[in-house]
Design a protein around this motif. Structure first.
Motif, PDB file in Angstrom:
ATOM      1  N   VAL A 381      -3.232 -21.133  37.860  1.00 17.29           N
ATOM      2  CA  VAL A 381      -2.890 -22.509  38.218  1.00 17.29           C
ATOM      3  C   VAL A 381      -1.409 -22.620  38.545  1.00 17.29           C
ATOM      4  O   VAL A 381      -1.009 -23.272  39.526  1.00 17.29           O
ATOM      5  CB  VAL A 381      -3.269 -23.468  37.068  1.00 17.29           C
ATOM      6  N   THR A 382      -0.577 -21.959  37.735  1.00 19.17           N
ATOM      7  CA  THR A 382       0.867 -21.974  37.982  1.00 19.17           C
ATOM      8  C   THR A 382       1.197 -21.366  39.339  1.00 19.17           C
ATOM      9  O   THR A 382       2.024 -21.901  40.092  1.00 19.17           O
ATOM     10  CB  THR A 382       1.601 -21.194  36.880  1.00 19.17           C
ATOM     11  N   LEU A 383       0.564 -20.259  39.653  1.00 21.86           N
ATOM     12  CA  LEU A 383       0.826 -19.577  40.919  1.00 21.86           C
ATOM     13  C   LEU A 383       0.425 -20.446  42.106  1.00 21.86           C
ATOM     14  O   LEU A 383       1.172 -20.565  43.088  1.00 21.86           O
ATOM     15  CB  LEU A 383       0.065 -18.251  40.948  1.00 21.86           C
ATOM     16  N   LEU A 388       2.398 -24.139  46.429  1.00 27.05           N
ATOM     17  CA  LEU A 388       2.357 -25.387  47.193  1.00 27.05           C
ATOM     18  C   LEU A 388       3.738 -26.038  47.273  1.00 27.05           C
ATOM     19  O   LEU A 388       4.065 -26.682  48.275  1.00 27.05           O
ATOM     20  CB  LEU A 388       1.346 -26.354  46.570  1.00 27.05           C
ATOM     21  N   PHE A 389       4.538 -25.881  46.222  1.00 25.53           N
ATOM     22  CA  PHE A 389       5.890 -26.457  46.203  1.00 25.53           C
ATOM     23  C   PHE A 389       6.955 -25.459  46.669  1.00 25.53           C
ATOM     24  O   PHE A 389       8.145 -25.749  46.601  1.00 25.53           O
ATOM     25  CB  PHE A 389       6.240 -26.940  44.791  1.00 25.53           C
ATOM     26  N   GLY A 390       6.550 -24.288  47.099  1.00 27.86           N
ATOM     27  CA  GLY A 390       7.501 -23.289  47.574  1.00 27.86           C
ATOM     28  C   GLY A 390       8.212 -22.524  46.485  1.00 27.86           C
ATOM     29  O   GLY A 390       9.200 -21.831  46.757  1.00 27.86           O
ATOM     30  N   ALA A 391       7.740 -22.631  45.244  1.00 32.75           N
ATOM     31  CA  ALA A 391       8.394 -21.964  44.110  1.00 32.75           C
ATOM     32  C   ALA A 391       7.602 -20.732  43.705  1.00 32.75           C
ATOM     33  O   ALA A 391       7.034 -20.661  42.618  1.00 32.75           O
ATOM     34  CB  ALA A 391       8.539 -22.930  42.939  1.00 32.75           C
ATOM     35  N   THR A 392       7.557 -19.730  44.593  1.00 32.98           N
ATOM     36  CA  THR A 392       6.886 -18.485  44.262  1.00 32.98           C
ATOM     37  C   THR A 392       7.834 -17.573  43.499  1.00 32.98           C
ATOM     38  O   THR A 392       9.033 -17.841  43.400  1.00 32.98           O
ATOM     39  CB  THR A 392       6.405 -17.784  45.541  1.00 32.98           C
TER      40      THR A 392
END
Length: 544
Positions: A381-383, A388-392
């Protein structure tokens, strides 16, 4: 808001310093009056801070310039970072001063306490709005002096004396590093004014040529910040300040301890030029975060547990700075300060709250395979939400790492929904909550990044394999701790778990070794104990 109006902000620290000017003997004669004056000064400061923050969004960043010689003198620097921290410290100060009025009611030294509390707040506020490094250093030292007086409010308590001495030694070492960094910066840039430092640092970044002196400056600043933030292995003093009044703990954990983080954020433009210095922040911050979090789980004292929580949170914040997520680190500071101030000030009633909210579990026992599956689901879920928010993990490793750890905290909630009587509604609601929390976390990170775009460097991408390994190890370590935490309550009688619990509850004896070292070179006098008067008259019926 013009530069001349910006000087009105200095009235806040000056008013608080004025409350602290009368000698302690005079303050103790009218403690309630001193508290009222301190509260009025801090509340006025909060009003000025709020007005200045509103003005900042209208006219943008403001700098008065430095009134002195070659960037050495007095000046104020006000940007989004300053505004947020100034409002935060003033707000916490108002709460702590108001709380201390009732907490210390009847104490013969209540006036002295309020006096030093006001002086410490004035120093922290002046540190935040300083416009050059010399002024910052003076406020930095003044903060340490004021805090030392508060830590020794009860000088007859040996634990308080020992904690103050360890804090004093760490603080003086940090002061030496800070002064060394200031000298090197002045020789390199020819000024200590923030505006000049930041513009010349950006010029170096553009050319890609970073002299060795900048690496030395960044290293010294990082060591200074780590010493101020109670990072491993010099963290022990923070767990021993519980002998001080609770308002001191609230101010320390919610305000003063953030000075190290603020130093890194304030000079992020300079520190980020040195990759080795950032790597030191990553390593020390990651180790401290993991150590503090694990030890916190074994503590039976509420305040000591909160102290280890602060150590861990400061480690997280340093880890984020090291990974280039400076705006995320500031958001972390704000959230932690508000939470920790409330936690300390309400620690006296936490037992009643726990008893009132306790209910027996109707379901089964946790299973390691099921827990591991839930951890994997939460990480997935975090990934997804982070992407989606660009925080990979490659684009924003600092933001992703803390987001994964935050989500791991929900793994227990999801597991309980499965371990108890199975209900599709309960499971669905719990998973939906996890998705909402992940969305809220990454949304706040994105908002903070945009809000602080002109005050802090942008969030940096992954620098290389080393940072990837560190980030992955931190996340995996906390995933393992999450699984271990679910299994530990079911194995209280096994010798291995008992030994592990004992070693962790003692902090792996790191602080014990530090205490022995300090007492060896700076022994404490035994506390004074009055001897009861004895009579020389013979005792009736006494045997020879």
């Amino acid at each position: 808001m013009s530069g001349s109006l910006l000087w009105l902000l200095a009235l806040g620290p000056l008013m608080l310093a004025g409350v602290g000017l009368p000698p302690s003997a005079l303050a103790n004669r009218a403690p309630r009056l001193v508290n009222v004056c301190a509260f009025a000064a801090c509340f006025s400061t909060l009003g000025l801070a709020a007005a200045a923050a509103i003005g900042l969004f209208v006219v943008g960043q403001i700098h008065t310039g430095t009134f002195g010689l070659r960037g050495i003198g007095l000046g104020l620097y006000f940007d989004a970072l300053t505004a947020i921290m100034f409002v935060l410290v003033a707000f916490v100060g108002v709460i702590v001063i108001r709380y201390s009025r009732n907490y210390l009611e009847g104490d013969p030294n209540q006036g002295r306490f309020t006096r030093w509390l006001s002086l410490t707040l004035a120093a922290v506020l002046m540190l935040i709005i300083s416009g050059n490094l010399l002024q910052f250093a003076m406020a930095w030292v003044a903060t340490s002096v004021g805090l030392n007086k508060l830590l020794l409010f009860y000088p007859e308590r040996p634990s308080a004396v020992l904690a103050a001495r360890k804090k004093f030694l760490a603080g003086r070492l940090g002061d030496v590093c800070l002064i060394g960094a200031i000298v090197l910066l002045y020789k390199t840039f020819g000024s200590l004014d923030y505006a000049a430092l930041f513009s010349r640092a950006e010029a170096m970044r553009a050319t890609g040529v970073v002299p060795g002196a900048i690496h030395a400056v960044a290293g010294l600043l990082v060591v200074t910040a780590l010493l101020k933030s109670a990072q491993f292995p010099l963290h022990g003093w923070l767990t021993e300040v519980m002998e001080t009044p609770t308002p001191v703990s609230a101010l320390l954990h919610a305000g003063v301890i953030n000075a190290g983080g603020f130093l890194v954020l304030r000079l992020a433009g300079v520190i980020s030029l040195s990759t080795p210095s950032l790597e030191v922040l990553v390593i020390v911050g990651g180790i401290t975060a993991l150590f503090g979090s694990v030890v916190m789980l074994t503590q039976t004292s509420i305040k000591v547990s909160l102290a280890y929580s602060t150590i861990a949170q400061m480690g997280f914040m340093m880890l984020q700075c090291g990974l280039g997520a400076f705006s995320a680190a500031l958001l972390h500071i704000v959230a932690h300060s508000l939470y920790k101030a409330h936690a300390f000030l309400s620690s006296g009633s936490v037992i009643d709250l726990a008893r009132a909210s306790w209910s027996p579990s109707p379901g089964g026992e946790p299973h390691p395979a099921r827990m591991a599956m839930i951890v994997g689901l939460v990480m997935a879920v975090t990934l997804v939400i982070g992407t989606l928010f660009g925080a990979t993990i490659t684009a924003q490793p600092g933001v992703f790492a803390l987001g994964a750890i935050v989500m791991l905290g929900l793994a227990h909630l999801v597991t309980q929904s499965l371990d108890e009587r199975f209900s599709l509604y309960v499971v669905g609601r719990t998973v939906a909550l996890a998705v909402i929390v992940a969305g809220a976390y990454f949304g706040l990170q994105l908002a903070a990044e945009h809000l602080l775009a002109g005050a802090l460097p942008p969030v940096k991408a992954l620098r290389g394999p080393f940072d990837l390994v560190i980030t992955a190890l931190v996340v995996l370590a906390f995933a393992a701790v999450t699984i271990l935490q679910s299994l530990l309550p079911g194995k209280p009688g096994e010798p291995l778990w008992q030994a592990l619990y004992v070693h962790l509850s003692n902090g792996l004896y790191v602080n014990t070794l530090a205490n022995r070292l300090v007492l060896r070179f700076w022994p404490s006098q035994p506390p004074f104990r009055p001897i009861a008067a004895t009579s020389t008259a013979p005792v009736t019926g006494a045997k020879p």
